[in-house]
Design an enzyme around this catalytic site. Structure first.
Site, PDB file in Angstrom:
ATOM      1  N   HIS A  49      -4.127  -4.912   0.105  1.00 55.45           N
ATOM      2  CA  HIS A  49      -3.771  -5.420   1.428  1.00 55.45           C
ATOM      3  C   HIS A  49      -3.852  -6.940   1.429  1.00 55.45           C
ATOM      4  O   HIS A  49      -4.934  -7.510   1.565  1.00 55.45           O
ATOM      5  CB  HIS A  49      -4.713  -4.844   2.488  1.00 55.45           C
ATOM      6  N   GLU A 107      -3.065  -9.160   3.539  1.00 51.28           N
ATOM      7  CA  GLU A 107      -3.269  -9.867   4.812  1.00 51.28           C
ATOM      8  C   GLU A 107      -4.719 -10.249   5.044  1.00 51.28           C
ATOM      9  O   GLU A 107      -5.027 -10.996   5.975  1.00 51.28           O
ATOM     10  CB  GLU A 107      -2.774  -8.991   5.966  1.00 51.28           C
ATOM     11  N   CYS A 166       0.819  -1.202   0.000  1.00 49.06           N
ATOM     12  CA  CYS A 166       0.000   0.000   0.000  1.00 49.06           C
ATOM     13  C   CYS A 166       0.864   1.269   0.000  1.00 49.06           C
ATOM     14  O   CYS A 166       1.496   1.565  -0.995  1.00 49.06           O
ATOM     15  CB  CYS A 166      -0.988  -0.041   1.157  1.00 49.06           C
TER      16      CYS A 166
END
Length: 391
Positions: free
Chosen positions: A366, A368, A282
Site C-alpha cells: 500500500h 499511500e 494490492c
C-alpha cells in the site's frame, strides 16, 4: 470443553476447538472471520477501517493500543462499518484512554467507545505473542470472536460456527466493499497544520476502479494534481474508457482475487489493451497479474503491517512499506511479457510487476502510507509521469 475463567467477558473460539479468553472490548455480540496479526506500531484506526480486512479478525502485536484515540480524519474506508472492514480486534492490554490532541469524535474520542458505535467486537488480555506464533507456524485460523458483559458463551456453538466457515478462498468481497455509484474526489494528503486540504486539479484525469479503495490512495492521487473519479467495482471497461481518462487505477480491496476476477479480469484486460497508463494496488495488482496470465495463491498467514521491507528491483532501493494481503501473485507463473519490479525481503514473494511494452504496472503493498512510512509515495509520481506532461 474449556472452562471459562472468572471474570472473562470475551473469547476467541478457533475452529480446532482452542478457546482464548479475556476481557471483552468494544461492541457486544459475535463476529466470524480469519484471524491475522498486524505488526504496525501505529495507525490502529486506519487499520481497523481498511476495507481489505473485510471478513478478518485482527490481532495487534504491539501491546499498547488506544493512547492516540480516534477521530474523523483517520477513517480509511469510503463508507460502511465493520461489515466491510475488520470484523474484530484482539489486544494484549485493555485499550488506554486517549492522550492526543487529535482524539476528537462525536460521542467521544476513545477507542473502546468508537468500537462499540462501529460494531467492532474486541478482546483484550490475550497473549498476542503466543497467538502470533501460532498463526506464523500454522497459518491464519478461522474463528469467532465474542463479547458478553455477563460472560455467558456457548463455546461449542462458537467453535462449530468457526469450523463450518469455508474461509476467504472463493469469496468475492469487492462488490460489497465498493461504492455503489461514481463520484469525484479532490482531497489531498495531510499537511501540517492545515490537515487534509482540497486540491485544485491541474493535471491529468484518472479513473479509480473501487474494489475497496482507501481514502489515502485517493488523496495521494489527488496530490499529484490529477482529477479523480471513482467508479464501482463492476464498471465495464467500455464505461471507464468512455470517460477518456489519462490513466486508470485498480484499487486495493478484500477477498479472493480469482473470485472477483471472474467479472473484473476480462474488463482489466480490455483496459490494458487500450494502451492507457494503468496502476494496480494490492487486490488490483493481483487481478492485473491474473489478466496478464499469471496465477494467485492463498498465503498461510499473509503480510499485515507497516514495517515490511520491499526492494524496488528497478532502482535497487529498499523501502519500508505498509502491507495487507492474504493472497499473492505466484512469481513463477509470470509470463515473459511481464517483468517483476518489487520483491518482499521477508519471504521473497512478488510485490510488483510491469508490462515490458506498455505503461502498465502494479504493486502488492500500500504505497499511500496510511498507516506506515512514506517510502513508496514515489509510485504515484511514477504513475503521473506515465500519463505525460501535465495538461
Amino acid at each position: 470443553m474449556t472452562k471459562l475463567l472468572t471474570g472473562a467477558t470475551g473469547v476467541l473460539a478457533l475452529a480446532d476447538g482452542t478457546i482464548l479468553q479475556g476481557i471483552g472490548v468494544g461492541a457486544t455480540g459475535t463476529a466470524l472471520g480469519e484471524v491475522v496479526f498486524n505488526t504496525a506500531m501505529t495507525g490502529y484506526q486506519e487499520i481497523l477501517t481498511d476495507p481489505s480486512y473485510m471478513s478478518q479478525i485482527l490481532a495487534f502485536t504491539f501491546p499498547h493500543v488506544g493512547n492516540t484515540g480516534v477521530n474523523l480524519e483517520d477513517v480509511e474506508q469510503i463508507g460502511g462499518g465493520a461489515e466491510t472492514s475488520a470484523r474484530g480486534a484482539i489486544f494484549r492490554d485493555l485499550p488506554t484512554d486517549p492522550a492526543n490532541w487529535r482524539a476528537e469524535l462525536p460521542g467521544g474520542g476513545d477507542l473502546d467507545g468508537w468500537m462499540k458505535r462501529r460494531g467492532v467486537v474486541g478482546l483484550s488480555g490475550v497473549d498476542t505473542r503466543a497467538l502470533t506464533a501460532r498463526i506464523r507456524d500454522g497459518g491464519a485460523p478461522h474463528a469467532v470472536i465474542a463479547h458478553d458483559p455477563d460472560g455467558k458463551f456457548d463455546l461449542e456453538a462458537l467453535v462449530a460456527r468457526a469450523k463450518a466457515w469455508t474461509g476467504l478462498v472463493g469469496l468475492d468481497l469487492a462488490k460489497d466493499a465498493s461504492t455503489l455509484q461514481s463520484f469525484d474526489w479532490d482531497e489531498g494528503l495531510w499537511d501540517w497544520p492545515e490537515g487534509y486540504a482540497r486540491v485544485d486539479a491541474f493535471g491529468k484525469s484518472v479513473v479509480v476502479i473501487d474494489y475497496g479503495v482507501k481514502r489515502n490512495i485517493l488523496r495521494a492521487l489527488a496530490s499529484t494534481g490529477a482529477k479523480i473519479t471513482v467508479v464501482p467495482a463492476t464498471t465495464s471497461a467500455e464505461e471507464v474508457l468512455a470517460r477518456n481518462p489519462d490513466g486508470i487505477v485498480l484499487s486495493n480491496g478484500p477477498g479472493d482475487p480469482a473470485a472477483t476476477g471472474v467479472y473484473a479480469v476480462p474488463e482489466i484486460l480490455k483496459l490494458v489493451d487500450s494502451g492507457k497508463p494503468l496502476f494496480g494496488i494490492c487486490l488490483g495488482h493481483q487481478m492485473l497479474a491474473l489478466a496478464l496470465g499469471a496465477k494467485t495463491i492463498k498465503m498461510d498467514q499473509g503480510h499485515h503491517g507497516a514495517n515490511h521491507p520491499v526492494k524496488d528491483l528497478t532502482t535497487g532501493k529498499v523501502e519500508i512499506v505498509s502491507m495487507n494481503h492474504g493472497f499473492t501473485v505466484d512469481r513463477d507463473s509470470l509470463p515473459d511479457a511481464v517483468v517483476e519490479t518489487h520483491v518482499s525481503l521477508f519471504d521473497g514473494t512478488n510485490c510488483g510487476i510491469a508490462l515490458k511494452d506498455r505503461p502498465v504496472f502494479s504493486v502488492q503493498h500500500h504505497p499511500e502510507a496510511s498507516p506506515g512510512p512514506t517510502d513508496s509515495l514515489y509510485l504515484f509520481d511514477r504513475f503521473r509521469d506515465l500519463m505525460g506532461p501535465r495538461g
